[in-house]
Design an enzyme around this catalytic site. Structure first.
Site, PDB file in Angstrom:
ATOM      1  N   GLU A   1      61.742   6.518 -20.153  1.00 13.29           N
ATOM      2  CA  GLU A   1      62.148   5.171 -19.739  1.00 13.29           C
ATOM      3  C   GLU A   1      63.640   5.135 -19.377  1.00 13.29           C
ATOM      4  O   GLU A   1      64.492   5.296 -20.261  1.00 13.29           O
ATOM      5  CB  GLU A   1      61.888   4.166 -20.867  1.00 13.29           C
ATOM      6  CG  GLU A   1      62.256   2.740 -20.472  1.00 13.29           C
ATOM      7  CD  GLU A   1      61.950   1.711 -21.551  1.00 13.29           C
ATOM      8  OE1 GLU A   1      61.836   2.087 -22.728  1.00 13.29           O
ATOM      9  OE2 GLU A   1      61.837   0.528 -21.197  1.00 13.29           O
TER      10      GLU A   1
ATOM     11  N   GLU B   1      73.080   0.503 -23.145  1.00 12.79           N
ATOM     12  CA  GLU B   1      72.321   1.085 -24.259  1.00 12.79           C
ATOM     13  C   GLU B   1      72.489   2.596 -24.364  1.00 12.79           C
ATOM     14  O   GLU B   1      72.324   3.161 -25.443  1.00 12.79           O
ATOM     15  CB  GLU B   1      70.841   0.726 -24.121  1.00 12.79           C
ATOM     16  CG  GLU B   1      70.623  -0.776 -24.198  1.00 12.79           C
ATOM     17  CD  GLU B   1      69.166  -1.173 -24.301  1.00 12.79           C
ATOM     18  OE1 GLU B   1      68.364  -0.441 -24.889  1.00 12.79           O
ATOM     19  OE2 GLU B   1      68.829  -2.243 -23.766  1.00 12.79           O
TER      20      GLU B   1
ATOM     21  N   ASP C   1      61.075  -0.527 -16.572  1.00  6.99           N
ATOM     22  CA  ASP C   1      61.226  -1.784 -17.308  1.00  6.99           C
ATOM     23  C   ASP C   1      62.046  -2.731 -16.434  1.00  6.99           C
ATOM     24  O   ASP C   1      63.186  -2.417 -16.074  1.00  6.99           O
ATOM     25  CB  ASP C   1      61.945  -1.466 -18.639  1.00  6.99           C
ATOM     26  CG  ASP C   1      62.186  -2.691 -19.527  1.00  6.99           C
ATOM     27  OD1 ASP C   1      62.418  -3.782 -18.988  1.00  6.99           O
ATOM     28  OD2 ASP C   1      62.166  -2.527 -20.763  1.00  6.99           O
TER      29      ASP C   1
ATOM     30  N   HIS D   1      65.766  -3.541 -17.416  1.00  5.23           N
ATOM     31  CA  HIS D   1      66.759  -2.501 -17.103  1.00  5.23           C
ATOM     32  C   HIS D   1      66.918  -2.352 -15.596  1.00  5.23           C
ATOM     33  O   HIS D   1      68.025  -2.142 -15.093  1.00  5.23           O
ATOM     34  CB  HIS D   1      66.336  -1.163 -17.723  1.00  5.23           C
ATOM     35  CG  HIS D   1      66.185  -1.216 -19.206  1.00  5.23           C
ATOM     36  ND1 HIS D   1      67.220  -1.512 -20.049  1.00  5.23           N
ATOM     37  CD2 HIS D   1      65.099  -1.042 -20.000  1.00  5.23           C
ATOM     38  CE1 HIS D   1      66.801  -1.500 -21.305  1.00  5.23           C
ATOM     39  NE2 HIS D   1      65.507  -1.234 -21.298  1.00  5.23           N
TER      40      HIS D   1
ATOM     41  N   HIS E   1      57.090  -1.976 -18.303  1.00  7.75           N
ATOM     42  CA  HIS E   1      57.531  -3.078 -19.167  1.00  7.75           C
ATOM     43  C   HIS E   1      57.982  -4.257 -18.329  1.00  7.75           C
ATOM     44  O   HIS E   1      58.713  -4.081 -17.348  1.00  7.75           O
ATOM     45  CB  HIS E   1      58.738  -2.646 -20.024  1.00  7.75           C
ATOM     46  CG  HIS E   1      58.379  -1.809 -21.206  1.00  7.75           C
ATOM     47  ND1 HIS E   1      59.312  -1.116 -21.951  1.00  7.75           N
ATOM     48  CD2 HIS E   1      57.174  -1.587 -21.808  1.00  7.75           C
ATOM     49  CE1 HIS E   1      58.705  -0.494 -22.937  1.00  7.75           C
ATOM     50  NE2 HIS E   1      57.411  -0.745 -22.870  1.00  7.75           N
TER      51      HIS E   1
ATOM     52  N   ARG F   1      65.958 -11.262 -20.357  1.00  7.23           N
ATOM     53  CA  ARG F   1      65.105 -10.612 -21.367  1.00  7.23           C
ATOM     54  C   ARG F   1      64.241 -11.587 -22.149  1.00  7.23           C
ATOM     55  O   ARG F   1      63.711 -11.259 -23.211  1.00  7.23           O
ATOM     56  CB  ARG F   1      65.878  -9.679 -22.312  1.00  7.23           C
ATOM     57  CG  ARG F   1      65.035  -8.445 -22.596  1.00  7.23           C
ATOM     58  CD  ARG F   1      65.687  -7.323 -23.323  1.00  7.23           C
ATOM     59  NE  ARG F   1      64.894  -6.114 -23.060  1.00  7.23           N
ATOM     60  CZ  ARG F   1      65.113  -4.920 -23.576  1.00  7.23           C
ATOM     61  NH1 ARG F   1      66.115  -4.731 -24.405  1.00  7.23           N
ATOM     62  NH2 ARG F   1      64.355  -3.904 -23.261  1.00  7.23           N
TER      63      ARG F   1
ATOM     64  N   GLU G   1      57.656  -6.866 -22.996  1.00 10.75           N
ATOM     65  CA  GLU G   1      58.667  -6.480 -24.010  1.00 10.75           C
ATOM     66  C   GLU G   1      59.859  -7.415 -23.822  1.00 10.75           C
ATOM     67  O   GLU G   1      60.711  -7.189 -22.966  1.00 10.75           O
ATOM     68  CB  GLU G   1      59.087  -5.024 -23.815  1.00 10.75           C
ATOM     69  CG  GLU G   1      60.084  -4.563 -24.880  1.00 10.75           C
ATOM     70  CD  GLU G   1      60.712  -3.219 -24.544  1.00 10.75           C
ATOM     71  OE1 GLU G   1      60.674  -2.336 -25.400  1.00 10.75           O
ATOM     72  OE2 GLU G   1      61.241  -3.067 -23.426  1.00 10.75           O
TER      73      GLU G   1
HETATM   74  C1  LER Z   1      62.606  -0.004 -24.958  1.00 13.74           C
HETATM   75  O1  LER Z   1      61.425  -0.034 -24.259  1.00 13.74           O
HETATM   76  C2  LER Z   1      63.684  -0.639 -24.199  1.00 13.74           C
HETATM   77  O2  LER Z   1      63.475  -1.177 -23.157  1.00 13.74           O
HETATM   78  C3  LER Z   1      65.037  -0.566 -24.706  1.00 13.74           C
HETATM   79  O3  LER Z   1      65.822  -1.563 -24.135  1.00 13.74           O
HETATM   80  C4  LER Z   1      65.174  -0.609 -26.166  1.00 13.74           C
HETATM   81  O4  LER Z   1      66.419  -1.102 -26.501  1.00 13.74           O
HETATM   82 MN    MN Z   2      61.513  -1.222 -22.270  1.00 13.92          MN
END
Ligand code: LER
Ligand code: MN
Length: 270
Positions: free
Chosen positions: A152, A158, A185, A188, A211, A217, A246
């Site tokens: 991912e 992060e 995701d 992100h 995701h 978020r 998520e």
């Molecule tokens: C985990 O799937 C994710 O997206 C991260 O941002 C966890 O902090």
């Molecule tokens: Mn994620």
């Protein structure tokens, strides 16, 4: 569209999970709202009563397409790229320990935060070598069980390692394992991708899990991402997998989970 929700099997610090703890109750609620599946966030598989979990899943007719492993970083600071060899080894062993459970549930193992961050005094290049080797070791064992992994890309706040789909594709190439794909995701991607839809299309068949969260978020529909277009691009790649929510438990966990599925089912796509 197969709709999935991230669910932590135990209480955890990670905030972008709508539901935590009280597993059987949560599974009942999730099935009741109409979800097909749950992505289980598991710190360590040995804290899970697998037989009970399987009974609870069967009772609600829910499947588990993926296992999230990031709590091992969040709660224990296990990392593939630590400068301490005992920590790297423990991270690799932890990921390997998910393999029998993943095989039993037919789930993909997610490699997200467990990659860690480059420690002060270590080069990024050195981190990438550690990361590549860790993924090669885990995917080799996974292959013996028919288990796949999903790398991912995460945003720059992060980790310093693997931000974009393109970064992820290059690392997958370098690892050279057929059972390693990409988890994209939208949260992100909104921070890192030049164009979300283009990156999805360019990733094509390499996408094995997905995701969704909105720009803030919160659940999809609560921010400004164009989900009809984003998920349209995903489906145009032939993606047959699950779309896994998520997001933050905002305004509260149950409301977020219900609004997510209502919103996604209301989109004019596949
Ligand atoms: C985990 O799937 C994710 O997206 C991260 O941002 C966890 O902090
Ligand atoms: Mn994620």
């Amino acid at each position: 569209m197969k709709l999935c929700l991230v669910l932590s099997t135990h209480d955890a610090q990670f905030q972008a999970v709508a539901l935590k703890g009280r597993l059987a109750d949560n599974l009942r609620k999730i099935a009741g709202w109409g979800y097909d599946s749950v992505e289980l966030a598991i710190r360590a598989p040995d804290i899970v009563d697998v037989a009970q979990l399987e009974r609870d899943l069967a009772a609600q007719d829910l499947t588990v397409p993926a296992i999230g492993t990031g709590q091992a970083w969040g709660e224990e600071r296990l990392s593939f790229t630590s400068d301490d060899p005992t920590v790297r080894l423990a991270a690799i062993e932890r990921i390997k320990s998910h393999i029998p459970l993943a095989a039993r549930l037919d789930a993909i193992i997610i490699v997200g935060l467990i990659r860690g961050v480059t420690p002060i005094g270590q080069s990024r290049q050195r981190s990438m070598i550690y990361l590549t080797e860790a993924l090669q070791e885990c995917t080799a064992v996974g292959a013996q069980y028919g288990v796949r992994f999903a790398l991912e890309p995460l945003n720059r706040y992060e980790t310093d390692l693997i931000h974009t789909a393109q970064d992820g594709l290059q690392l997958i190439e370098r690892v050279g394992a057929n059972n390693l794909g990409l988890l994209l995701d939208t949260f992100h991607m909104n921070i890192e991708e030049p164009d979300i839809e283009d990156s999805i299309v360019a990733s094509g068949e390499r996408i094995v899990h997905f995701h969704v969260a909105d720009s803030n978020r919160w659940h999809p529909g609560a921010g400004h991402l164009a989900f009809e277009s984003i998920l349209g691009a995903l489906l145009s790649t032939g993606y047959q997998g699950h779309i896994s929510g998520e997001f933050m438990p905002c305004p509260d966990a149950d409301t977020a989970a219900q609004r997510n599925i209502d919103y996604l089912q209301g989109l004019a796509i596949g």
